[in-house]
Structures are given as structure tokens and as C-alpha cells.
Write a protein that holds these residues in place. Structure first.
Motif, PDB file in Angstrom:
ATOM      1  N   LYS A 182       0.851  -1.188   0.000  1.00 18.94           N
ATOM      2  CA  LYS A 182       0.000   0.000   0.000  1.00 18.94           C
ATOM      3  C   LYS A 182       0.885   1.235   0.000  1.00 18.94           C
ATOM      4  N   LYS A 220      -2.188  -1.441  -3.829  1.00 17.07           N
ATOM      5  CA  LYS A 220      -3.062  -0.274  -3.749  1.00 17.07           C
ATOM      6  C   LYS A 220      -2.260   0.995  -3.805  1.00 17.07           C
ATOM      7  N   SER A 222     -10.361   5.475  -4.420  1.00 17.98           N
ATOM      8  CA  SER A 222     -11.315   6.574  -4.557  1.00 17.98           C
ATOM      9  C   SER A 222     -10.877   7.632  -5.578  1.00 17.98           C
ATOM     10  N   TYR A 254     -15.273   0.901  -6.734  1.00 17.86           N
ATOM     11  CA  TYR A 254     -16.541   1.580  -6.453  1.00 17.86           C
ATOM     12  C   TYR A 254     -17.508   1.419  -7.624  1.00 17.86           C
TER      13      TYR A 254
HETATM   14  C1  PBG Z   1      -7.494   3.218   5.755  1.00 14.50           C
HETATM   15  C2  PBG Z   1      -7.736   3.097   4.300  1.00 14.50           C
HETATM   16  C3  PBG Z   1      -7.540   4.054   3.283  1.00 14.50           C
HETATM   17  C4  PBG Z   1      -8.046   3.503   2.114  1.00 14.50           C
HETATM   18  C5  PBG Z   1      -8.505   2.219   2.430  1.00 14.50           C
HETATM   19  N1  PBG Z   1      -8.276   1.986   3.771  1.00 14.50           N
HETATM   20  C6  PBG Z   1      -7.029   5.439   3.349  1.00 14.50           C
HETATM   21  C7  PBG Z   1      -5.653   5.736   3.765  1.00 14.50           C
HETATM   22  O1  PBG Z   1      -4.824   4.838   3.960  1.00 14.50           O
HETATM   23  O2  PBG Z   1      -5.381   6.908   3.976  1.00 14.50           O
HETATM   24  C8  PBG Z   1      -8.133   4.195   0.789  1.00 14.50           C
HETATM   25  C9  PBG Z   1      -9.179   3.668  -0.155  1.00 14.50           C
HETATM   26  C10 PBG Z   1      -9.544   4.593  -1.272  1.00 14.50           C
HETATM   27  O3  PBG Z   1      -8.935   5.662  -1.476  1.00 14.50           O
HETATM   28  O4  PBG Z   1     -10.497   4.251  -1.993  1.00 14.50           O
HETATM   29  N2  PBG Z   1      -6.260   2.922   6.218  1.00 14.50           N
END
Ligand code: PBG
Length: 337
Positions: free
Chosen positions: A207, A261, A287, A326
Motif C-alpha cells: 500500500k 493499492k 477513490s 466503487y
Molecule cells: C485506511 C484506508 C484508506 C483507504 C482504504 N483503507 C485510506 C488511507 O490509507 O489513507 C483508501 C481507499 C480509497 O482511497 O479508496 N487505512
């Protein structure tokens, strides 16, 4: 060169007419290398308190935060279209957030109440839960903070408690999204100790610290609270060897499946993980990616449906077992038509 040889050369070149395989719809279908079906999707949903409550997410046209009863309806609709699983994210109200993120392990929190409601009403759909503290903390960080430093092991302890209340409430798959070290092993050990042998772990293994999470943070209410950034735990976007080390470690610690991700800008990482490890790899079309596509379509810059399907196929081509998106319900409906 004689005329005979010239003809022969033409014949040889003609043998490489790649367009033969693209000449008709049926031929293209026949030679297609990847498939996309509703079974490839995991649908992320944002849950809010209340009853019959829906709030649009401004930066994500078509996406709404839903109260638990409407999440149950969404789960029904998803199951009817053949979507195998939902990923649920709570928008925890401000008064329940704290520096210690204690709401994360409240067995009666919004997430747990939603899990049991969906489990009871739509038992055939898989429930994936996010484990990270940003959805419960007052500062929007995924970990506990002391003097500006994100604490690793103390955070893992809270995550373990959070994962346990989720498992007890009916989570099928625990998805730690925080990038603390050692959290997969700790969660696996705690689940096994309570007899949750079948509870699966999908780790957000690779991530990245990304600006593409902006709309999500707005949707769960952590964005305006966030102090600083997440670069001491999420990956540097300049790296991909490091992503492979993270995946290797999470698998050693007991992850059943791994995630990369964001999605589209990181398909090279999806492909490297796929080629190096023989486990299901998921990708999260996050997102900001959804926002880019849907806002561009809204502005008339491209066709929404066509861009949606093309982007989802790209994940499959890169080797993903499935996609968190989504677009899931819309894409499933399109594919089922
Ligand atoms: C929480 C989390 C996040 C996302 C999924 N779980 C945000 C982040 O790490 O700041 C992002 C998902 C998205 O942007 O659709 N840790």
C-alpha cells in the motif's frame, strides 16, 4: 528480384496479418485473453449512523455513504448481480473518535453492527473488513501517535483487538490496511487462539503513500482530521522491490491473499507480485481513481461505461485475481446485461 520472389515475400508478410484475429466480434471474443465477470469484484461501501440515511460523497459522483439498513439493501443488490464480497468502511462520528482509537474495538461499533446485520440478512455474500485506526482516531493516522511518531507495536495491539470484534461480529475476511510491521502475524495468532481458523486475512501488503486516497478520507471523515502524512508506514511510490519484500513478509506471517493499492498507476506492481508469488493478488481501484474516471466522464471527456470496463479489464490483464472497485455494482449490471 524476380516477380516470383516478390510474390513469395508478400505471401510471407500476409501470414502476419494480425488483423485477421480482430475482424469480427465473434473472432475477438474467441481469442480474448482475459475475462471480466461480476465475480471479479469486491464492492467497497461506506457506512454511517442512522436509518434510511444516504449522503452523497461530493468528490465521487454516484457514491453514497449509507446507513446500516441501506447497506443491507446494497448487499442484496450486489449478491443478486453475482458480486462475491463487500468491503465495509465506517464513518465514525467525531464524538466517538479518540487519540487511542478505542472505538475500533468496541464490539457494538458501527462496523460490527453493520456486519451482523448484513450477515443475518444476506449470508451468501462475503464480508471484508478494514483494520486500521484512521477510521476511529481523532488525528486520521492509521496508528497511535506519540510526540509525532507513529507507534508500531502499540498500534498492532489495538488492531488485534479491532480484528477480533470484527471476526466475532461476522467478518469473513480481515483486511489490515495500516502497513504496521508484524500485524498479520499478530492478527493470525489472535484469530487462531479464539477458534477463528477459517477467518481469512487479505493484507494490504503493498500500500503506497498516495494522493489518490483523498476522496476516501472525505468519505470516512478522516481527511479533515489528518495531521501530517503517512509516509513513515505506507510505501514510497518510487519503489517496487520494497513492495515485493512487504508481500513476502505478509505471506510468511500468514496472509492468505495480498493487495496492491492504488490500482491503475501501480499495475506494474500487480504484475511483479503475480509473477513472484503464487497467491491471489487483489488490486484496489481507489477513490481518487474512481473520481478521475467519473469526473472526466461527467465533464464529457470520455464515455463512463467504456472507460469503466477498460480500466477493470486492465487489472485482470495485469494478473489481478479481482478488483476492489466503487464501480462494482454498475459494472456487474453492465456485464450481466
Ligand atoms: C485506511 C484506508 C484508506 C483507504 C482504504 N483503507 C485510506 C488511507 O490509507 O489513507 C483508501 C481507499 C480509497 O482511497 O479508496 N487505512
Amino acid at each position: 528480384m524476380s516477380e516470383h520472389w516478390a510474390k513469395h515475400d508478400m505471401g510471407f508478410l500476409a501470414g502476419r496479418r494480425h488483423r485477421r484475429l480482430r475482424q469480427s466480434h465473434w473472432m475477438r471474443e474467441l481469442v480474448r485473453e482475459t475475462t471480466l465477470t461480476p465475480a471479479d469484484f469486491i464492492w467497497p461501501l461506506f457506512v454511517i449512523e442512522g436509518h434510511n440515511e444516504r449522503q452523497p460523497v461530493a468528490s465521487m459522483p454516484g457514491v453514497e455513504r449509507l446507513s446500516t439498513d441501506l447497506i443491507v439493501e446494497a448487499a442484496r443488490a450486489a449478491a443478486a448481480e453475482g458480486i462475491p464480497a463487500l468491503a465495509i468502511f465506517p464513518n465514525t462520528p467525531g464524538h466517538l473518535r479518540s487519540d487511542g482509537a478505542e472505538e475500533a474495538f468496541n464490539p457494538d461499533n458501527l462496523m460490527c453492527r453493520t456486519l451482523s446485520a448484513v450477515k443475518a440478512a444476506v449470508p451468501q455474500i462475503g464480508l471484508i473488513t478494514d483494520v486500521a485506526l484512521d477510521e476511529y482516531s481523532s488525528n486520521g493516522q492509521d496508528g497511535l501517535v506519540r510526540d509525532g511518531v507513529i507507534l508500531n507495536d502499540e498500534t498492532v495491539e489495538v488492531m488485534v483487538r479491532s480484528a477480533l470484534v470484527q471476526a466475532r461480529a461476522g467478518a469473513d475476511v480481515i483486511a489490515p490496511s495500516d502497513m504496521m510491521d508484524g500485524r498479520v502475524a499478530a492478527i493470525r495468532r489472535a484469530l487462531d487462539a479464539e477458534g477463528f481458523d477459517d477467518t481469512t486475512i487479505l493484507s494490504y501488503a503493498a500500500k503506497y503513500a498516495s494522493s489518490f486516497y483523498g476522496p476516501f478520507r472525505d468519505a470516512v471523515g478522516s481527511g479533515e482530521r489528518l495531521v501530517g502524512d503517512k509516509r513513515t508506514y505506507q510505501l514510497d511510490y518510487a519503489n517496487s522491490d520494497e513492495a515485493l519484500r512487504e508481500v513476502a513478509q505478509d505471506l510468511d506471517e500468514g496472509a492468505d491473499m495480498v493487495m496492491v493499492k492504488p490500482g491503475l498507476p501501480y499495475l506494474d506492481v500487480v504484475r511483479r507480485v503475480r509473477d513472484n508469488f503464487n497467491v491471489p493478488v487483489f488490486a484496489y481501484q481507489v477513490s481518487g481513481e474512481y473520481a478521475m474516471l467519473s469526473l472526466a466522464a461527467q465533464a464529457g471527456a470520455m464515455d463512463r461505461q467504456a472507460a469503466m470496463l477498460e480500466s477493470l479489464f486492465a487489472f485482470k490483464r495485469a494478473g489481478a485475481a479481482g478488483v476492489l472497485t466503487y464501480f462494482a455494482l454498475e459494472a456487474a449490471r453492465t456485464l450481466n446485461r
